[in-house]
Design an enzyme around this catalytic site. Sequence first.
Site, mmCIF file in Angstrom:
data_model
loop_
_atom_site.group_PDB
_atom_site.id
_atom_site.type_symbol
_atom_site.label_atom_id
_atom_site.label_comp_id
_atom_site.label_asym_id
_atom_site.label_seq_id
_atom_site.Cartn_x
_atom_site.Cartn_y
_atom_site.Cartn_z
ATOM 1 N N GLU A 1 33.564 43.302 46.603
ATOM 2 C CA GLU A 1 33.288 42.273 45.240
ATOM 3 C C GLU A 1 32.204 42.918 44.523
ATOM 4 O O GLU A 1 31.421 43.893 44.926
ATOM 5 C CB GLU A 1 32.746 41.070 46.123
ATOM 6 C CG GLU A 1 33.832 40.227 46.753
ATOM 7 C CD GLU A 1 33.423 38.705 46.804
ATOM 8 O OE1 GLU A 1 32.395 38.326 46.157
ATOM 9 O OE2 GLU A 1 33.791 38.067 47.654
ATOM 10 N N SER B 1 37.953 35.952 47.950
ATOM 11 C CA SER B 1 37.097 35.851 48.961
ATOM 12 C C SER B 1 37.689 35.559 50.328
ATOM 13 O O SER B 1 37.080 35.391 51.265
ATOM 14 C CB SER B 1 36.025 34.756 48.757
ATOM 15 O OG SER B 1 34.880 35.242 47.578
ATOM 16 N N THR C 1 38.358 29.816 51.871
ATOM 17 C CA THR C 1 38.877 29.941 50.449
ATOM 18 C C THR C 1 38.912 31.111 49.746
ATOM 19 O O THR C 1 37.925 32.117 50.308
ATOM 20 C CB THR C 1 38.302 28.783 49.494
ATOM 21 O OG1 THR C 1 36.758 28.986 49.715
ATOM 22 C CG2 THR C 1 38.294 27.309 50.134
ATOM 23 N N GLY C 2 39.313 31.484 48.645
ATOM 24 C CA GLY C 2 38.910 32.532 47.573
ATOM 25 C C GLY C 2 39.356 32.039 46.347
ATOM 26 O O GLY C 2 40.402 31.352 46.025
ATOM 27 N N THR C 3 38.487 32.522 45.503
ATOM 28 C CA THR C 3 38.623 32.292 44.004
ATOM 29 C C THR C 3 38.295 33.432 43.110
ATOM 30 O O THR C 3 37.407 34.237 43.452
ATOM 31 C CB THR C 3 37.354 31.133 43.745
ATOM 32 O OG1 THR C 3 37.608 30.040 44.490
ATOM 33 C CG2 THR C 3 37.549 30.623 42.221
ATOM 34 N N SER D 1 30.279 32.011 51.457
ATOM 35 C CA SER D 1 31.152 33.056 50.736
ATOM 36 C C SER D 1 30.341 33.912 49.756
ATOM 37 O O SER D 1 30.600 34.259 48.844
ATOM 38 C CB SER D 1 32.208 32.343 49.695
ATOM 39 O OG SER D 1 33.425 33.071 49.559
#
Length: 325
Positions: free
Chosen positions: A196, A99, A269-271, A160
């Site tokens: 996504e 993300s 952030t990105g997960t 997000s």
Amino acid sequence: MTRTWPTVSRRAVLGAAAFLLAGCTQEGEKATTSARPSVSPPDAAPRPPSATVSGATERHGRLVELERRFGARLGVYAVDTGTGVTVAHRADERFPFCSAFKGLAAAAVLNSTPMARLNQRIRFTRADVEPNLRNSVKTRERVATGMTLGELCDAAIRFSDGTAGNLLVRQLGGPAALTAYLRTLDDTVTLAERTEPALWRDWTPGDQRDTTSARAIGTDYHRIVAGDALPGDARAYLRDLLERADETPSSRNRIRAAVPPGWIVANKTGTGGNYGPANDIAVVWRPKPAEPLIISVMSHRTGRDAEPDNTLVTEAAKYALDRIT
């Protein structure tokens, strides 16, 4: 509808050896795969003599220890843009950006859209939301009414929201258009190919799609948030959203948890899913007058079913922050 633009906030802010092979290349570009950390100057400016650092391997032993402890691979790029002091550990190896692309997509939209047009309403359907329903915390409530471009930027960055991020990329013309925008920032590394949830759900080590390096994406965020890549009003708007991007637990508990009280953090952030990717990219300002810091931490873990770990990112960020300040 008349939009009131927000005021910029000033609110505080080895593994298994097999993973050494996960750093891969794009279009013939060689990625660094050595486990030996390095200290190097930032891309934009040579390091001044006063910032010379010796004992690179010893200085980054802590990051190697974190990789062993968490069964992970870490990419870290941190730099004080005022002094040039830099920490780089696997900084040019590839990691899935997950993300973290959303701040870049918003910047691309802001770069091509006059601020007055952020009130433009974008329509979408349930079919747009359904594939990413879990991560569409704002768009799933607005299928009937649609959302403005400004609202999509807000949802994608602060919450997000996956569908919001996808709609921003659609507005640009697709993932290839996002990649093309990043090339205008002199980023020759980041490669966007999917939206996504596929870009974070389906990544496996060695896959170049939807990947970047800690150095490349950290430099991108510096240019769009604190540099001259965007017009002043668009830059202030984006920075405000990123400063308030603490609506998700991952954003609150990664780099923000490593930064002293009173410092300003603009981050995304990105997960991921498989192999537990956990990223955070931040531009940080200290209370005293000084140039900003870039802190870019990317990671994934050894096992396919391993979970992302906020503590891994926080500990890496703490180490980098201590070394550059």
